[in-house]
Design an enzyme around this catalytic site. Structure first.
Site, PDB file in Angstrom:
ATOM      1  CB  THR A 116     -16.064 -45.427 -16.338  1.00  0.00           C
ATOM      2  OG1 THR A 116     -16.336 -44.348 -15.446  1.00  0.00           O
ATOM      3  CG2 THR A 116     -16.655 -46.707 -15.782  1.00  0.00           C
ATOM      4  CB  THR A 145     -14.924 -43.170 -20.614  1.00  0.00           C
ATOM      5  OG1 THR A 145     -15.236 -41.851 -20.204  1.00  0.00           O
ATOM      6  CG2 THR A 145     -14.916 -43.163 -22.140  1.00  0.00           C
ATOM      7  CB  SER A 146     -19.467 -41.640 -17.787  1.00  0.00           C
ATOM      8  OG  SER A 146     -18.521 -40.658 -17.385  1.00  0.00           O
ATOM      9  CD  GLU A 147     -16.029 -36.592 -19.477  1.00  0.00           C
ATOM     10  OE1 GLU A 147     -16.263 -35.451 -19.885  1.00  0.00           O
ATOM     11  OE2 GLU A 147     -15.003 -36.881 -18.850  1.00  0.00           O
ATOM     12  CG  HIS A 166     -12.044 -34.949 -21.907  1.00  0.00           C
ATOM     13  ND1 HIS A 166     -12.051 -33.582 -21.735  1.00  0.00           N
ATOM     14  CD2 HIS A 166     -12.648 -35.473 -20.812  1.00  0.00           C
ATOM     15  CE1 HIS A 166     -12.645 -33.300 -20.579  1.00  0.00           C
ATOM     16  NE2 HIS A 166     -13.017 -34.423 -20.000  1.00  0.00           N
ATOM     17  CG  HIS A 168     -10.190 -32.579 -16.307  1.00  0.00           C
ATOM     18  ND1 HIS A 168     -10.461 -33.597 -15.438  1.00  0.00           N
ATOM     19  CD2 HIS A 168     -11.134 -32.627 -17.273  1.00  0.00           C
ATOM     20  CE1 HIS A 168     -11.542 -34.248 -15.859  1.00  0.00           C
ATOM     21  NE2 HIS A 168     -11.972 -33.694 -16.974  1.00  0.00           N
ATOM     22  CG  HIS A 228     -15.602 -30.643 -18.315  1.00  0.00           C
ATOM     23  ND1 HIS A 228     -16.619 -31.437 -18.769  1.00  0.00           N
ATOM     24  CD2 HIS A 228     -14.608 -31.507 -17.979  1.00  0.00           C
ATOM     25  CE1 HIS A 228     -16.266 -32.711 -18.680  1.00  0.00           C
ATOM     26  NE2 HIS A 228     -15.057 -32.771 -18.208  1.00  0.00           N
TER      27      HIS A 228
END
Ligand SMILES: [Zn+2]
Length: 341
Positions: A116, A145-147, A166, A168, A228
């Site tokens: 993260t 990572t928080s995801e 992942h 964006h 997202h």
């Protein structure tokens, strides 16, 4: 040289073949070999990865085994691949701030993942983490990572998923914000490599988000996360998961531009589309359309760029739809026509 007992003092400028590299990687005790393998991989990140550990690891493996794996040339080669993909994501502006994350399955229930609060543009191998499938961090100096839960839930649900990515990317994320999968039957590359589903919005990093995305992995390898971003998976490697990002982003950008050209967009015929899906199936990719008839393939379309939108209805037009009003208009018209005779 090593086999003939000459040690591992291989010249700096030596070219190491894949089989020689594998051989060197087995010489776990030799720091020299390790350094050489790492250096060689750093110079050629596209080379075939080194062999995984002979004994598959799990989250229950002894800590010493996990540590030796985490610091092995093989793990290093995977970390380098993640860093390379991170740098490409950042250069292409598919990530912003510390956004974007990736994971690679490296055992029955363990995965390497990104940390993260680190930009993917400056990601280094020593930043990476090892986690179990519940998201508990096993190794790595930086916090995972928080995801991560989403990546792990995808891997749990889809046993074929080796790697997940992942980020964006703006055009594909625009479709995610609008909550629609891009229209299909326009470009071959997209149809072969991506199959796109849309997951509803949930708080990033929540178990609920992971569950909703994971449920789509049976049929889709590229998932738009509403409001997202995008997440992809591959049954081959992290680079293929990354390629899906490039392909969906280029596709979304192309159709947005094509939609501005003022001409109706041409699409594939059903038989043309069927041929592409046959190629896709032979590559082992998932797609919910494999069983569909040719005539069903290119018929869908929530949103087609270039299609003319129906004009907003005026007050007069609305009257025309009311049977009583229509009858009254007809009666008045008849009266006027009768007077004119
Ligand atoms: Zn995100």
């Amino acid at each position: 040289m090593v086999r003939h007992g000459q040690g591992v003092n291989i010249p700096d400028d030596a070219l190491v073949t894949p089989s020689a590299r594998d051989f060197l990687s087995e010489l776990e005790t030799s720091d020299n070999a390790r350094a050489l393998v790492a250096k060689n991989n750093a110079n050629a990140s596209n080379c075939a990865p080194l062999a995984p550990p002979a004994k598959p690891l799990t989250s229950k493996s002894p800590k010493s085994e996990l540590e030796s794996f985490f610091n092995s040339p093989y793990a290093h080669s995977l970390k380098l691949q993640i860093c390379e993909m991170g740098h490409r994501l950042w250069k292409r502006a598919y990530v912003d701030g510390n956004g974007g994350n990736m994971a690679i399955r490296v055992g029955e229930d363990i995965a390497l993942c990104t940390p993260t609060l680190v930009s993917k543009g400056s990601l280094q191998p020593e930043d990476l983490c090892l986690v179990d499938f519940e998201g508990n961090q096993l190794l790595g100096a930086k916090k995972r990572t928080s995801e991560i839960l989403m990546h792990l839930q995808m891997m749990k649900r889809q046993p074929q998923a080796v790697a997940t990515c992942h980020c964006h990317p703006p055009y594909a994320t625009a479709f995610a914000v609008a909550g629609i999968a891009p229209p299909t039957c326009m470009l071959p590359e997209y149809e072969v490599f991506c199959s796109v589903g849309v997951a509803p919005y949930r708080t990033p990093g929540s178990a609920d988000m992971g569950k909703l995305v994971a449920e789509l992995t049976d049929q889709y390898n590229t998932i738009l996360m509403a409001n997202h971003g995008v997440v992809t998976w591959s049954h081959n490697n992290i680079e293929e998961a990354y390629w899906r990002m490039e392909i969906i982003e280029a596709y979304c950008r192309t159709i947005v531009v094509a939609g501005q050209l003022g001409k109706p967009i041409n699409t594939f015929t059903g038989p043309q589309m069927k041929e592409l899906l046959n190629i896709k199936q032979s590559l082992g990719f998932v797609d919910p359309r494999f069983g569909m008839k040719e005539c069903e393939l290119c018929d869908s379309g929530d949103w087609r760029p270039g299609a003319t939108c129906p004009a907003p209805q005026s007050a007069e037009a609305t009257i025309g739809l009311d049977p009583d009003a229509e009858a009254a208009v007809k009666a008045i018209t008849d009266q006027i026509l009768a007077q004119m005779k």
